[in-house]
Design a protein around this motif. Structure first.
Motif, PDB file in Angstrom:
ATOM      1  N   GLY A  40     -24.555   7.411  -3.022  1.00  0.00           N
ATOM      2  CA  GLY A  40     -23.456   6.489  -3.250  1.00  0.00           C
ATOM      3  C   GLY A  40     -23.403   5.975  -4.673  1.00  0.00           C
ATOM      4  N   ARG A  41     -24.562   5.748  -5.285  1.00  0.00           N
ATOM      5  CA  ARG A  41     -24.581   5.230  -6.654  1.00  0.00           C
ATOM      6  C   ARG A  41     -24.267   6.314  -7.674  1.00  0.00           C
ATOM      7  NH1 ARG A  41     -23.113   3.189 -10.582  1.00  0.00           N
ATOM      8  NH2 ARG A  41     -24.335   1.970 -12.062  1.00  0.00           N
ATOM      9  N   VAL A  42     -24.857   7.489  -7.500  1.00  0.00           N
ATOM     10  CA  VAL A  42     -24.610   8.576  -8.436  1.00  0.00           C
ATOM     11  C   VAL A  42     -23.143   8.964  -8.407  1.00  0.00           C
ATOM     12  CG1 VAL A  42     -25.120  10.992  -8.934  1.00  0.00           C
ATOM     13  CG2 VAL A  42     -26.971   9.420  -8.392  1.00  0.00           C
ATOM     14  N   GLY A  43     -22.545   8.871  -7.247  1.00  0.00           N
ATOM     15  CA  GLY A  43     -21.128   9.199  -7.133  1.00  0.00           C
ATOM     16  C   GLY A  43     -20.924  10.568  -6.523  1.00  0.00           C
ATOM     17  N   MET A  72     -17.661 -10.607  -1.525  1.00  0.00           N
ATOM     18  CA  MET A  72     -19.000 -10.027  -1.448  1.00  0.00           C
ATOM     19  C   MET A  72     -19.020  -8.685  -0.715  1.00  0.00           C
ATOM     20  SD  MET A  72     -20.738 -11.990  -3.227  1.00  0.00           S
ATOM     21  CE  MET A  72     -19.488 -12.862  -4.156  1.00  0.00           C
ATOM     22  N   THR A  73     -18.114  -8.465   0.219  1.00  0.00           N
ATOM     23  CA  THR A  73     -18.072  -7.174   0.902  1.00  0.00           C
ATOM     24  C   THR A  73     -17.522  -6.079   0.004  1.00  0.00           C
ATOM     25  OG1 THR A  73     -15.934  -7.815   1.863  1.00  0.00           O
ATOM     26  CG2 THR A  73     -17.873  -8.070   3.253  1.00  0.00           C
ATOM     27  N   ARG A  74     -16.937  -6.444  -1.128  1.00  0.00           N
ATOM     28  CA  ARG A  74     -16.433  -5.442  -2.060  1.00  0.00           C
ATOM     29  C   ARG A  74     -17.564  -4.838  -2.877  1.00  0.00           C
ATOM     30  NH1 ARG A  74     -11.820  -5.897  -3.953  1.00  0.00           N
ATOM     31  NH2 ARG A  74     -12.246  -3.767  -4.604  1.00  0.00           N
ATOM     32  N   SER A  75     -18.746  -5.453  -2.888  1.00  0.00           N
ATOM     33  CA  SER A  75     -19.946  -4.919  -3.526  1.00  0.00           C
ATOM     34  C   SER A  75     -20.890  -6.003  -3.994  1.00  0.00           C
ATOM     35  CB  SER A  75     -19.612  -4.017  -4.728  1.00  0.00           C
ATOM     36  OG  SER A  75     -20.722  -3.241  -5.086  1.00  0.00           O
ATOM     37  N   GLY A  76     -20.525  -7.275  -3.832  1.00  0.00           N
ATOM     38  CA  GLY A  76     -21.346  -8.354  -4.357  1.00  0.00           C
ATOM     39  C   GLY A  76     -22.703  -8.475  -3.706  1.00  0.00           C
ATOM     40  N   GLY A  77     -22.731  -8.504  -2.367  1.00  0.00           N
ATOM     41  CA  GLY A  77     -23.996  -8.522  -1.653  1.00  0.00           C
ATOM     42  C   GLY A  77     -24.547  -9.883  -1.317  1.00  0.00           C
ATOM     43  N   PHE A  78     -24.003 -10.964  -1.890  1.00  0.00           N
ATOM     44  CA  PHE A  78     -24.450 -12.305  -1.522  1.00  0.00           C
ATOM     45  C   PHE A  78     -23.820 -12.698  -0.183  1.00  0.00           C
ATOM     46  CE2 PHE A  78     -24.691 -12.481  -6.209  1.00  0.00           C
ATOM     47  CZ  PHE A  78     -26.022 -12.850  -6.346  1.00  0.00           C
ATOM     48  N   GLY A 132     -15.017  -0.445  -2.028  1.00  0.00           N
ATOM     49  CA  GLY A 132     -15.824  -0.867  -3.158  1.00  0.00           C
ATOM     50  C   GLY A 132     -15.018  -1.457  -4.291  1.00  0.00           C
ATOM     51  N   GLY A 133     -15.475  -1.223  -5.536  1.00  0.00           N
ATOM     52  CA  GLY A 133     -14.855  -1.814  -6.718  1.00  0.00           C
ATOM     53  C   GLY A 133     -14.211  -0.784  -7.617  1.00  0.00           C
ATOM     54  N   GLY A 134     -14.185  -1.081  -8.919  1.00  0.00           N
ATOM     55  CA  GLY A 134     -13.532  -0.208  -9.876  1.00  0.00           C
ATOM     56  C   GLY A 134     -14.426   0.908 -10.366  1.00  0.00           C
ATOM     57  N   SER A 135     -13.811   1.952 -10.901  1.00  0.00           N
ATOM     58  CA  SER A 135     -14.562   3.071 -11.453  1.00  0.00           C
ATOM     59  C   SER A 135     -15.319   2.625 -12.703  1.00  0.00           C
ATOM     60  CB  SER A 135     -13.616   4.217 -11.804  1.00  0.00           C
ATOM     61  OG  SER A 135     -12.944   4.689 -10.649  1.00  0.00           O
ATOM     62  N   THR A 147     -20.158  -1.814 -11.997  1.00  0.00           N
ATOM     63  CA  THR A 147     -21.427  -2.030 -11.317  1.00  0.00           C
ATOM     64  C   THR A 147     -21.267  -1.982  -9.808  1.00  0.00           C
ATOM     65  OG1 THR A 147     -21.095  -4.431 -11.377  1.00  0.00           O
ATOM     66  CG2 THR A 147     -22.291  -3.443 -13.209  1.00  0.00           C
ATOM     67  N   ALA A 148     -20.042  -1.861  -9.323  1.00  0.00           N
ATOM     68  CA  ALA A 148     -19.772  -1.787  -7.888  1.00  0.00           C
ATOM     69  C   ALA A 148     -19.895  -0.346  -7.404  1.00  0.00           C
ATOM     70  CB  ALA A 148     -18.380  -2.331  -7.584  1.00  0.00           C
ATOM     71  N   GLY A 149     -19.924  -0.184  -6.104  1.00  0.00           N
ATOM     72  CA  GLY A 149     -20.024   1.146  -5.513  1.00  0.00           C
ATOM     73  C   GLY A 149     -18.775   1.486  -4.719  1.00  0.00           C
ATOM     74  N   GLY A 150     -18.944   2.298  -3.678  1.00  0.00           N
ATOM     75  CA  GLY A 150     -17.818   2.701  -2.846  1.00  0.00           C
ATOM     76  C   GLY A 150     -17.041   3.866  -3.442  1.00  0.00           C
ATOM     77  N   ILE A 151     -15.937   4.202  -2.774  1.00  0.00           N
ATOM     78  CA  ILE A 151     -15.104   5.304  -3.267  1.00  0.00           C
ATOM     79  C   ILE A 151     -14.234   4.861  -4.428  1.00  0.00           C
ATOM     80  CG2 ILE A 151     -15.078   6.433  -1.010  1.00  0.00           C
ATOM     81  CD1 ILE A 151     -12.192   5.312  -0.683  1.00  0.00           C
ATOM     82  N   LYS A 152     -14.181   3.564  -4.696  1.00  0.00           N
ATOM     83  CA  LYS A 152     -13.469   2.936  -5.805  1.00  0.00           C
ATOM     84  C   LYS A 152     -12.011   2.637  -5.454  1.00  0.00           C
ATOM     85  CE  LYS A 152     -17.115   3.123  -8.417  1.00  0.00           C
ATOM     86  NZ  LYS A 152     -18.049   3.916  -7.619  1.00  0.00           N
TER      87      LYS A 152
END
Length: 480
Positions: free
Chosen positions: A450-453, A309-315, A338-341, A344-349
């Motif tokens: 963060g979402r737009v990238g 969930m810390t990778r982007s899940g949120g639950f 975060g997750g993959g490019s 639906t995940a965010g972060g730097i990927k």
């Protein structure tokens, strides 16, 4: 006669103005897909802000405050999952429908969704539409100009990719819904209510948003390994990215045909999943407010669940605010990655982290180029990876400093929630719900960027791309 002439001139003037607006929009779309993406996201956020502000959207029938409506709209379209209000009790059934629609639109990506609609309407994709779709599926296509056929998704495959995006979203969410429904019935949820909650949970897991459709959240399912496991599977599928799903669909058992992007995404994702679980297990097994009160099996499972969930899940099952400070730091690091490019995940990927790790390893080995799985990673990819990290760290730092100054809250709590917003995770220490309006706007801007990238945002605000026909003399400064 004079009236007809004036009317004709007026109609011609209106048509000319509309044609000019259309030409400008078409020019913006083709010349700068990144800037077009930002504008579409802004338009959607404003639309959903207006929808959330409607009295009918609130459970009490009163208009929602602008700050809360805007923040919820940003969190929904950016599939973040943070909220400044109680998402269950504050919104009416209509408001929950807005949330369900918004997260699916935001998860697909506005440009990808537009391309899918164009494909359905016209039965084919033109070159311009393919350029836009390729830009949405590959961060390196955030700029305009010639398309490198060595990109993650080639132009000839864009139509297939879009079909994969649409079908995978529908199929995965439908399967998750079917798997979740019996678990809700077993948990005592009314069968009719479960018809709504099951697709809601499915959408929130696959889109990596993390909103819940009930007042208790995941508390009734804290010991339900099946239900939590299904949520983890949905989060994983949503976080690996559509290009990876596309590759797995075409070459499921032919690993040698997997793209380098797919290999790096899956390997890095699995490594971080297990590493995060081990870290949380080590740091929290003696904490009586989190894992310390659980038996061995629950502790191990919840460690893996928290890692996912810390990778982007949120639950979340445990109270994030009760985690040790060391766990908050570890969680912040996982969220930042975060997750993959194109997911639906965010972060730097994860591919960004993988490319930088390979570059560091190659430099330590004294190699002239960065290589992985028999492929050479060009220098422009490495520069983009470094830029993403630099921009992301800058955004997080500025937001953390600003919100800390406004709220005077402990910096570790602010940092966690800021990174959760930037990486569109949705986990919170409880600070977000207590933010004043000024801090809410800052965190909303952080979620949007963060979402737009970072790459797309940088390309969108750049004035023009100029070709430099000369190079400066070389001089090497001392580094390190």
């Amino acid at each position: 006669m004079t009236g007809d002439t004036v009317g004709t001139r007026l109609r011609r003037g209106i048509l000319a103005r509309l044609e000019w607006v259309w030409d400008e929009l078409r020019s913006l779309t083709t010349a700068s897909p990144a800037r077009f993406a930002v504008l579409i996201f802004v338009a959607l956020i404003l639309l959903f802000t207006a929808l959330y502000s409607l009295p009918a959207a609130a459970a009490d029938g009163k208009p929602t405050a602008l700050a809360d409506a805007l923040f919820t709209a940003v969190s929904t379209i950016c599939v973040t999952g943070l909220s400044t209000v109680d998402m269950y009790s504050h919104w009416s059934p209509l408001g929950h429908v807005f949330t369900y629609i918004g997260v699916n639109v935001g998860a697909l990506g506005v440009l990808t969704l537009a391309s899918i609609l164009g494909l359905v309407i016209s039965k084919r994709l033109g070159l311009r539409a393919k350029l836009i779709a390729a830009g949405d599926s590959n961060p390196l296509r955030a700029h305009g100009g010639p398309v490198n056929e060595g990109q993650t998704v080639r132009l000839g495959e864009v139509g297939q990719l879009l079909a994969t995006v649409a079908l995978s979203t529908l199929i995965i969410e439908a399967v998750l819904t079917i798997l979740i429904y019996p678990a809700l019935i077993v948990a005592g949820i009314d069968p009719v209510a479960a018809l709504w909650e099951a697709p809601y949970y499915a959408a929130m897991s696959f889109t990596n948003t993390g909103f819940v459709p009930n007042a208790e959240g995941l508390a009734p399912f804290a010991d339900d390994y099946y239900f939590l496991g299904v949520l983890m599977a949905g989060v994983f599928l949503g976080s690996i990215g559509f290009p990876v799903i596309f590759t797995l669909w075409r070459h499921t058992w032919h690993v040698r045909r997997w793209s380098l992007h797919s290999k790096l995404t899956l390997i890095t994702t699995v490594i971080l999943f297990f590493a995060g679980a081990i870290v949380f297990l080590s740091l929290e097994y003696l904490n009586p407010k989190t894992f310390g009160s659980m038996d061995a099996w629950d502790t191990v499972f919840q460690s893996f669940f928290l890692s996912a969930m810390t990778r982007s899940g949120g639950f979340s099952v445990v109270d994030i605010g009760e985690l040790n400070g060391s766990s908050l730091v570890a969680g912040s690091m996982l969220m930042f990655v975060g997750g993959g490019s194109a997911s639906t995940a965010g972060g730097i990927k994860v591919t960004t982290l993988a490319v930088l790790a390979l570059a560091v390893w190659s430099e330590a080995k004294g190699r002239q180029s960065v290589e992985a799985f028999g492929r050479r990673i060009p220098s422009d990819v490495q520069r983009v990876a470094l830029s993403v990290v630099a921009w992301g760290a800058t955004i997080v730092a500025l937001s953390t400093i600003t919100i800390t100054q406004i709220t005077k809250a402990p910096v570790e709590l602010v940092l966690f929630d800021v990174i959760s917003g930037f990486a569109t995770v949705g986990l919170s220490t409880g600070l977000t719900a207590e933010l004043p309006d000024s801090a809410i706007y800052v965190l909303a801007a952080t979620m949007f960027m963060g979402r737009v990238g970072t790459v797309t945002l940088a390309a969108a605000v750049a004035a023009t791309a100029r070709s430099q026909l000369y190079s400066m003399p070389v001089e090497r400064p001392i580094v390190g």
